[in-house]
Design a protein around this motif. Sequence first.
Motif, PDB file in Angstrom:
ATOM      1  N   ARG A 213      61.968   4.726  17.903  1.00 32.15           N
ATOM      2  CA  ARG A 213      60.554   3.847  18.784  1.00 32.15           C
ATOM      3  C   ARG A 213      60.097   5.132  18.913  1.00 32.15           C
ATOM      4  NH1 ARG A 213      60.083   4.465  23.949  1.00 32.15           N
ATOM      5  NH2 ARG A 213      62.050   4.215  24.357  1.00 32.15           N
ATOM      6  N   LEU A 214      60.113   6.310  19.249  1.00 35.99           N
ATOM      7  CA  LEU A 214      59.712   7.665  19.435  1.00 35.99           C
ATOM      8  C   LEU A 214      59.047   7.996  18.150  1.00 35.99           C
ATOM      9  CD1 LEU A 214      61.988   9.833  21.778  1.00 35.99           C
ATOM     10  CD2 LEU A 214      59.017   8.567  22.580  1.00 35.99           C
ATOM     11  N   ILE A 215      60.172   7.844  17.059  1.00 29.94           N
ATOM     12  CA  ILE A 215      59.410   8.920  16.112  1.00 29.94           C
ATOM     13  C   ILE A 215      58.590   7.077  15.012  1.00 29.94           C
ATOM     14  CG2 ILE A 215      60.115   8.796  12.851  1.00 29.94           C
ATOM     15  CD1 ILE A 215      62.761  10.353  14.985  1.00 29.94           C
ATOM     16  N   VAL A 216      58.419   6.476  15.438  1.00 32.20           N
ATOM     17  CA  VAL A 216      57.600   5.354  14.738  1.00 32.20           C
ATOM     18  C   VAL A 216      56.360   6.218  15.722  1.00 32.20           C
ATOM     19  CG1 VAL A 216      57.178   2.884  15.069  1.00 32.20           C
ATOM     20  CG2 VAL A 216      59.420   3.270  14.625  1.00 32.20           C
ATOM     21  N   ASN A 217      56.456   5.927  16.716  1.00 31.68           N
ATOM     22  CA  ASN A 217      55.140   5.698  17.614  1.00 31.68           C
ATOM     23  C   ASN A 217      54.375   7.551  16.912  1.00 31.68           C
ATOM     24  OD1 ASN A 217      54.698   4.067  19.180  1.00 31.68           O
ATOM     25  ND2 ASN A 217      56.393   4.770  20.746  1.00 31.68           N
ATOM     26  N   MET A 218      55.470   8.633  16.706  1.00 30.27           N
ATOM     27  CA  MET A 218      55.014  10.146  16.175  1.00 30.27           C
ATOM     28  C   MET A 218      54.334   9.767  14.351  1.00 30.27           C
ATOM     29  SD  MET A 218      57.975  12.505  17.647  1.00 30.27           S
ATOM     30  CE  MET A 218      57.474  14.025  17.372  1.00 30.27           C
ATOM     31  N   VAL A 219      54.718   9.103  14.098  1.00 28.23           N
ATOM     32  CA  VAL A 219      54.425   8.718  12.416  1.00 28.23           C
ATOM     33  C   VAL A 219      53.259   8.104  12.585  1.00 28.23           C
ATOM     34  CG1 VAL A 219      54.671   7.518  10.222  1.00 28.23           C
ATOM     35  CG2 VAL A 219      56.786   8.081  11.535  1.00 28.23           C
ATOM     36  N   ASN A 220      52.539   7.325  13.198  1.00 27.36           N
ATOM     37  CA  ASN A 220      51.861   6.646  13.745  1.00 27.36           C
ATOM     38  C   ASN A 220      51.176   7.432  13.494  1.00 27.36           C
ATOM     39  OD1 ASN A 220      52.965   4.037  12.794  1.00 27.36           O
ATOM     40  ND2 ASN A 220      52.801   3.155  15.178  1.00 27.36           N
TER      41      ASN A 220
ATOM     42  N   ALA B 191      68.897  12.300  17.395  1.00 21.95           N
ATOM     43  CA  ALA B 191      69.471  11.465  19.035  1.00 21.95           C
ATOM     44  C   ALA B 191      70.173  13.097  20.095  1.00 21.95           C
ATOM     45  CB  ALA B 191      69.750  10.707  18.736  1.00 21.95           C
ATOM     46  N   GLU B 192      71.534  13.423  18.761  1.00 28.22           N
ATOM     47  CA  GLU B 192      72.180  14.070  19.557  1.00 28.22           C
ATOM     48  C   GLU B 192      71.615  15.280  20.351  1.00 28.22           C
ATOM     49  OE1 GLU B 192      75.140  14.926  16.490  1.00 28.22           O
ATOM     50  OE2 GLU B 192      75.370  13.322  16.370  1.00 28.22           O
ATOM     51  N   LEU B 193      71.338  15.842  19.480  1.00 27.27           N
ATOM     52  CA  LEU B 193      70.323  17.681  20.243  1.00 27.27           C
ATOM     53  C   LEU B 193      69.286  16.800  21.503  1.00 27.27           C
ATOM     54  CD1 LEU B 193      69.177  19.224  16.450  1.00 27.27           C
ATOM     55  CD2 LEU B 193      70.776  19.778  18.155  1.00 27.27           C
ATOM     56  N   ASN B 194      69.050  15.876  21.225  1.00 29.09           N
ATOM     57  CA  ASN B 194      67.759  15.766  22.482  1.00 29.09           C
ATOM     58  C   ASN B 194      68.610  14.331  23.841  1.00 29.09           C
ATOM     59  OD1 ASN B 194      65.471  17.257  22.142  1.00 29.09           O
ATOM     60  ND2 ASN B 194      64.907  15.610  20.563  1.00 29.09           N
ATOM     61  N   GLU B 195      69.858  14.603  23.720  1.00 27.10           N
ATOM     62  CA  GLU B 195      70.738  13.707  24.253  1.00 27.10           C
ATOM     63  C   GLU B 195      70.299  11.996  24.502  1.00 27.10           C
ATOM     64  OE1 GLU B 195      71.661  16.164  27.803  1.00 27.10           O
ATOM     65  OE2 GLU B 195      73.085  17.286  26.681  1.00 27.10           O
ATOM     66  N   LYS B 196      69.298  11.902  23.549  1.00 26.54           N
ATOM     67  CA  LYS B 196      68.998  10.616  23.439  1.00 26.54           C
ATOM     68  C   LYS B 196      69.544   9.532  23.132  1.00 26.54           C
ATOM     69  CE  LYS B 196      64.101  11.723  25.481  1.00 26.54           C
ATOM     70  NZ  LYS B 196      64.775  11.868  26.211  1.00 26.54           N
TER      71      LYS B 196
ATOM     72  N   PHE C  16      46.426  17.000  22.699  1.00 24.89           N
ATOM     73  CA  PHE C  16      47.170  16.593  21.921  1.00 24.89           C
ATOM     74  C   PHE C  16      47.844  14.668  22.069  1.00 24.89           C
ATOM     75  CE2 PHE C  16      46.981  21.094  22.430  1.00 24.89           C
ATOM     76  CZ  PHE C  16      47.264  21.578  21.348  1.00 24.89           C
ATOM     77  N   PRO C  17      47.714  13.762  21.102  1.00 27.31           N
ATOM     78  CA  PRO C  17      48.267  13.223  21.125  1.00 27.31           C
ATOM     79  C   PRO C  17      49.785  13.040  21.081  1.00 27.31           C
ATOM     80  CG  PRO C  17      48.088  13.408  19.256  1.00 27.31           C
ATOM     81  CD  PRO C  17      47.011  15.078  19.475  1.00 27.31           C
ATOM     82  N   VAL C  18      50.980  13.661  22.332  1.00 27.39           N
ATOM     83  CA  VAL C  18      52.095  14.155  22.412  1.00 27.39           C
ATOM     84  C   VAL C  18      52.975  13.896  23.436  1.00 27.39           C
ATOM     85  CG1 VAL C  18      53.439  15.635  22.181  1.00 27.39           C
ATOM     86  CG2 VAL C  18      51.871  15.780  20.793  1.00 27.39           C
ATOM     87  N   THR C  19      53.708  12.777  24.092  1.00 27.48           N
ATOM     88  CA  THR C  19      53.422  12.691  25.233  1.00 27.48           C
ATOM     89  C   THR C  19      55.273  13.696  25.430  1.00 27.48           C
ATOM     90  OG1 THR C  19      55.798  11.094  24.674  1.00 27.48           O
ATOM     91  CG2 THR C  19      53.202  10.239  25.653  1.00 27.48           C
ATOM     92  N   TYR C  20      55.447  13.815  26.708  1.00 24.20           N
ATOM     93  CA  TYR C  20      57.082  14.818  27.219  1.00 24.20           C
ATOM     94  C   TYR C  20      58.160  14.272  26.200  1.00 24.20           C
ATOM     95  CZ  TYR C  20      60.895  16.660  29.060  1.00 24.20           C
ATOM     96  OH  TYR C  20      61.996  17.546  29.414  1.00 24.20           O
ATOM     97  N   GLU C  21      58.334  13.349  26.021  1.00 26.43           N
ATOM     98  CA  GLU C  21      59.148  12.632  24.918  1.00 26.43           C
ATOM     99  C   GLU C  21      59.506  13.355  23.318  1.00 26.43           C
ATOM    100  OE1 GLU C  21      59.860   8.425  26.539  1.00 26.43           O
ATOM    101  OE2 GLU C  21      61.695   8.997  27.095  1.00 26.43           O
ATOM    102  N   GLN C  22      58.346  12.602  23.243  1.00 31.71           N
ATOM    103  CA  GLN C  22      57.805  13.097  21.385  1.00 31.71           C
ATOM    104  C   GLN C  22      57.949  15.014  21.468  1.00 31.71           C
ATOM    105  OE1 GLN C  22      53.758  10.975  21.562  1.00 31.71           O
ATOM    106  NE2 GLN C  22      54.597   9.588  20.882  1.00 31.71           N
ATOM    107  N   TRP C  23      57.448  15.697  22.597  1.00 25.86           N
ATOM    108  CA  TRP C  23      57.523  16.613  22.345  1.00 25.86           C
ATOM    109  C   TRP C  23      59.208  18.081  22.248  1.00 25.86           C
ATOM    110  CZ3 TRP C  23      55.482  21.601  21.051  1.00 25.86           C
ATOM    111  CH2 TRP C  23      56.307  22.700  21.799  1.00 25.86           C
ATOM    112  N   GLN C  24      59.808  16.949  22.672  1.00 28.38           N
ATOM    113  CA  GLN C  24      61.136  17.494  23.001  1.00 28.38           C
ATOM    114  C   GLN C  24      61.657  17.267  21.474  1.00 28.38           C
ATOM    115  OE1 GLN C  24      63.094  14.159  25.447  1.00 28.38           O
ATOM    116  NE2 GLN C  24      64.418  15.888  26.939  1.00 28.38           N
ATOM    117  N   ILE C  25      61.191  16.151  20.897  1.00 29.67           N
ATOM    118  CA  ILE C  25      61.310  15.569  19.189  1.00 29.67           C
ATOM    119  C   ILE C  25      60.724  16.613  18.640  1.00 29.67           C
ATOM    120  CG2 ILE C  25      60.805  14.929  17.237  1.00 29.67           C
ATOM    121  CD1 ILE C  25      61.839  11.700  19.423  1.00 29.67           C
ATOM    122  N   LEU C  26      59.085  16.889  18.541  1.00 31.38           N
ATOM    123  CA  LEU C  26      58.978  18.372  17.826  1.00 31.38           C
ATOM    124  C   LEU C  26      58.917  19.621  18.314  1.00 31.38           C
ATOM    125  CD1 LEU C  26      55.206  16.971  18.778  1.00 31.38           C
ATOM    126  CD2 LEU C  26      55.840  17.113  16.549  1.00 31.38           C
ATOM    127  N   SER C  27      59.792  19.873  19.473  1.00 29.34           N
ATOM    128  CA  SER C  27      59.985  21.397  19.285  1.00 29.34           C
ATOM    129  C   SER C  27      61.440  21.753  18.797  1.00 29.34           C
ATOM    130  CB  SER C  27      60.205  21.668  20.834  1.00 29.34           C
ATOM    131  OG  SER C  27      61.951  20.609  21.074  1.00 29.34           O
TER     132      SER C  27
END
Length: 124
Positions: free
Chosen positions: A51-58, A39-44, A14-25
């Motif tokens: 940056r994470l979303i750009v990578n997830m789009v790619n 950003a608010e929900l994940n306290e980031k 799965f091309p997912v990191t923990y930080e990306q998993w937080q967004i996916l969840s």
Amino acid sequence: MNNRINKYFKENNFPVTYEQWQILSRLYERDGLTQNQIAELNEKDQPSVSRLIVNMVNRGLVTRSPHPSDARINIIKLTEQAKESEQELKILANQTIQDATKGINPEDVEKCLRMLDQIRANLQ
């Protein structure tokens, strides 16, 4: 825990990191959130989420489109690929939690989580 979940995702291709998993969840809970909401929900901070979303789009996990009434706001939605991976990703995330809490009384885990939630609330 971050390293363990990253290991499980990688081992299962799965091309997912923990930080990306937080967004996916968050998107699995409610698809079509704005970047600000994520950003608010994940306290980031906003730049990290962007940056994470750009990578997830790619990686073909999410799409980003302008809000219908405000082009400055981006709406983030899951792709079919991400939707199809939901159950398997959740299983791996749950396995990580089981690994981390092995040998700990479930009541103690619940108490710890309640305390951590209170600490987080105190700092907001």
